[in-house]
Each structure stands twice: as structure tokens, then as C-alpha cells.
Design an enzyme around this catalytic site. Structure first.
Site, short mmCIF file in Angstrom:
data_model
loop_
_atom_site.label_atom_id
_atom_site.label_comp_id
_atom_site.label_asym_id
_atom_site.label_seq_id
_atom_site.Cartn_x
_atom_site.Cartn_y
_atom_site.Cartn_z
CE LYS A 35 -0.57 -0.34 4.97
NZ LYS A 35 -1.16 -0.67 5.92
NE ARG A 130 -6.80 1.05 11.98
CZ ARG A 130 -5.61 0.80 11.20
NH1 ARG A 130 -4.99 2.01 11.28
NH2 ARG A 130 -5.37 -0.16 10.73
CE1 TYR A 255 13.68 31.64 5.65
CE2 TYR A 255 13.86 29.19 5.27
CZ TYR A 255 13.96 30.79 4.95
OH TYR A 255 13.55 30.84 3.64
CG MET A 303 10.63 23.83 0.25
SD MET A 303 9.95 25.34 -0.94
CE MET A 303 8.53 25.83 -0.10
C1 PLP Z 1 -0.55 -1.79 6.65
C2 PLP Z 1 -1.22 -3.11 7.18
C3 PLP Z 1 -0.47 -4.13 7.42
C4 PLP Z 1 1.05 -4.12 7.42
O1 PLP Z 1 1.78 -3.59 8.61
P1 PLP Z 1 3.13 -3.29 9.00
O2 PLP Z 1 3.27 -2.82 10.24
O3 PLP Z 1 3.65 -2.47 8.01
O4 PLP Z 1 3.73 -4.67 8.90
C5 PLP Z 1 -1.03 -5.31 7.68
N1 PLP Z 1 -2.24 -5.35 8.01
C6 PLP Z 1 -3.09 -4.34 7.48
C7 PLP Z 1 -4.45 -4.75 7.51
C8 PLP Z 1 -2.54 -3.32 7.21
O5 PLP Z 1 -3.26 -2.30 6.98
#
Ligand code: PLP
Length: 363
Positions: A35, A130, A255, A303
Site C-alpha cells: 500500500k 477502526r 530560519y 524547504m
Molecule cells: C498496513 C497493514 C499491514 C502491514 O503493517 P506493517 O506494520 O507495515 O507490517 C498489515 N495489515 C493491515 C490490515 C494493514 O493495513
């Protein structure tokens, strides 16, 4: 000459880290979690290193299409499932597996016309609050899904909130076991932290979901670092000095004059700033390598530039190589987790925040 900053993706380190996931969970199949554009690495580049995984897990439909476009015929899992009913058409067309975490998603499936039934991952909310069905609603969701002609196999799934920390996973494991008792089907629970830290029976189950560990960051830093877990950095962010400045006592840098020299010193100016994805909250003292030697940043990140202390590297000059994180020259290394900690964040955020203006290439 282009601006000297670049990111390198270490394909051999991705291969190595994936092998670590397999070794840590030898009886499970491994999802490579890609992802967020493979945690900032770029799906196409990450694919070169992670194609030995059993499947790719992600959540953006366009990213799923990119994985299929690379020629991957194996499992692809949408970790948040469908966002609207017509997403299921893409699932049918590309053979995507998808999470079902709410009753609307079951309604959409029930109304979906498909020749090929879908493989789904039914998510239990075991305490993270969640996504997922609460324990008391899980069994009826399973029964409803199981009755649908649109559904093939159902894998039972949950996600841990504290696999990296003190609270641990026991309370969620208990909720999962109670809610799924005597339900058939494969199981998937473990993220990287659970793969590495929690090897007890049932935790790794049939499918683990390895994200951050594949990208060479320790999920539980600073309790453990990547050396402890046998992982290797997969992303290097490097640039060069483009100037040096000699400071007299009382001179300040950058800055807000956030750093003032109390003795004569030389600082180097690095072509890297927050518009490249370097964290603006990294204050004076954040570790950095100049010519492979470890030193510190001084003053505020701007930046396009940061300043570094050259006391430890008197030979440094405009053009000297600077490693912001990852692999430096002569075997020197700066784990991304150390930089993240100095900025009050985690390795995940730094790699995902690599800015589009930084050229990326495979190394
Ligand atoms: C992102 C995610 C993972 C991976 O988590 P890591 O801590 O990066 O290994 C696993 N399961 C779900 C549902 C996720 O959203």
C-alpha cells in the site's frame, strides 16, 4: 546538472527482508504489503524485490491494477475492501480478493453480478476499533456471506493495535479465538511486529501481512533495531553538499536563527529539504552521514536545504556525498528509524513521505 538529491531502492535488500519474513513465519504464506505506493518505494520497483511473496496486499484500486499490469497472476488483496459497489466489478475483472469489514459491503456483494465467486477476508474488530465487525456481530456476518453465491472462500482476519509495544496481542488473540471458534477457513492476523515478536501458536496462522519489515525498518524501534531483526535498509536518500560556511562564535544558521555557534565551526549546506520529504521537525542533532562519517544537522530544516556540522569531517567540501538515511559510502549506514525518532515520528512516515520531486532509481 540536475539537483544532486536522489533516492535509491535496494532490490536485493527487499529480497533479503522478505526472506526474513518467511523465516520468522515458516508455516504461513506471506502477503507483501505494498500500500501507499509500496511505502514510498514505488510499486514497480518494489515488485522486483518482492515478487517472491505469495501475494500483494494494498488498498488502492489503481495500485491493484498496477500490480496486475506487472504481470502478477497470484493473489492481490484489498485491505479495506470495496469503497463503493462498482469496485466489485474491478475485483471480478482482475480477480482481486477483498476485505469485508462492514454490512454495506455484504449488501453490495449480494447485489453484484459475477461469473466467478469472490474470495473474501472477513474482518473482526478485535479491539482496535477502526475496521471490522464486533465480536457479537461476526458470526452472523459470516453466515450471511457464506450463503451468497457471489462468495467463494472466506478467510478470517483481524489486525493488532499493539503488536509492537507493551500491551501486546493477548487480549485481541482471545477476542479472535472466541469469535472464530469452530468457523472453518484460513486465518490472517499478523503484521510485521507480530511476525517478529509474537511467534506463539496461532498468531502467524495461514497468512502473515509483512509491511514495514520488508522495507528495512524495525516496527518496534527503539526497543529493537534492524540489526537485531536481521533486516536491511531498502531505501537510501542521498544528496550532496552544495556549499560550506565558516561560522564565528555567535553566528547563527537558517530560519529563526535556531542554532547559534558557540565556537568557530564549519557547516555544510545539503541539497535536501522538507519539499523532498525530509522531516521539518527534525531539530538540531538529527543524525546524518557526510562522506560516510556520522554527524548531526544544525538549525531548522528549510524547504530545499539543511545545514550539517562538519567538525567530524574536516575534508568535506561542496560536492561531498551526504546520506540522509539508508546506505552510505564505505559500508556506512544510517537506519531510517534513527532519523524518524529524532523528528518525533516513525520510519513508516518518512518513507511514505518521499516527495515526487526526488528521482528514484533501483540500486
Ligand atoms: C498496513 C497493514 C499491514 C502491514 O503493517 P506493517 O506494520 O507495515 O507490517 C498489515 N495489515 C493491515 C490490515 C494493514 O493495513
Amino acid at each position: 546538472m540536475p539537483r544532486p538529491i536522489e533516492a535509491l531502492i535496494h532490490v536485493d535488500a527487499l529480497v533479503h527482508n522478505l526472506a526474513r519474513a518467511r523465516a520468522a513465519a515458516p508455516d504461513a504464506r506471506v502477503w507483501a504489503v505494498v500500500k501507499a505506493n509500496a511505502y514510498g518505494h514505488g510499486i514497480e520497483r518494489a515488485y522486483e524485490g518482492l515478487r517472491g511473496a505469495d501475494g500483494f496486499a494494498l488498498l488502492d484500486l489503481a495500485e491493484a491494477e498496477r500490480v496486475r499490469a506487472l504481470g502478477w497472476r497470484g493473489p492481490v488483496l484489498l485491505l479495506e475492501g470495496a469503497f463503493e459497489p462498482r469496485d466489485l466489478e474491478l475485483c471480478s475483472r482482475l480477480g482481486l480478493w477483498h476485505v469485508v469489514h462492514c454490512s454495506e459491503q455484504i449488501d453490495w456483494l449480494a447485489a453484484h453480478k459475477t461469473q466467478v465467486p469472490h474470495r473474501v477476508f472477513l474482518k473482526l474488530n478485535s479491539g482496535m476499533n477502526r475496521l471490522g465487525f464486533r465480536p457479537e456481530a461476526y458470526r452472523s456476518a459470516w453466515t450471511r456471506l457464506n450463503a451468497l453465491p457471489q462468495v467463494d472462500e472466506i478467510t478470517l482476519m483481524t489486525h493488532f493495535s499493539d503488536a509492537d509495544g507493551g500491551r501486546g496481542i493477548a487480549h485481541q488473540m482471545a477476542a479472535f479465538e472466541e469469535a472464530t471458534r469452530d468457523l472453518p477457513g484460513e486465518r490472517s492476523l499478523a503484521n510485521s511486529a507480530a511476525v517478529l515478536r509474537h511467534g506463539a501458536r496461532g498468531v502467524h496462522a495461514d497468512w502473515v501481512r509483512a509491511g514495514i519489515m520488508a522495507y528495512g525498518s524495525a516496527p518496534d524501534f527503539p526497543a529493537h533495531d534492524i540489526v537485531h531483526w536481521g533486516l536491511r535498509p531498502t531505501m537510501t536518500l542521498r544528496s550532496r553538499l552544495i556549499a560550506t560556511q565558516r561560522l564565528a562564535p555567535g553566528d547563527s544558521v537558517g530560519y529563526g536563527s535556531a542554532f547559534t555557534a558557540d565556537a568557530p565551526m564549519t557547516v555544510g549546506i545539503v541539497a535536501c529539504g522538507y519539499a523532498d520529504g525530509y522531516p521539518r521537525h527534525a531539530g538540531t542533532g538529527t543524525p546524518v552521514l557526510v562522506g560516510g562519517a556520522r554527524t548531526r544537522t544544525v538549525g531548522r530544516v528549510s524547504m530545499d536545504m539543511i545545514a550539517v556540522d562538519l567538525a567530524a569531517t574536516p575534508d568535506a567540501h561542496a560536492g561531498s556525498e551526504v546520506t540522509l538515511w539508508g546506505e552510505g559510502p564505505n559500508g556506512a549506514r544510517l537506519p531510517i528509524d534513527e532519523v524518524a525518532r529524532a523528528a518525533g515520528t516513525i520510519g513508516y512516515e518518512l518513507m511514505c513521505a518521499l516527495a515526487p520531486r526526488v528521482p528514484v532509481r533501483a540500486a
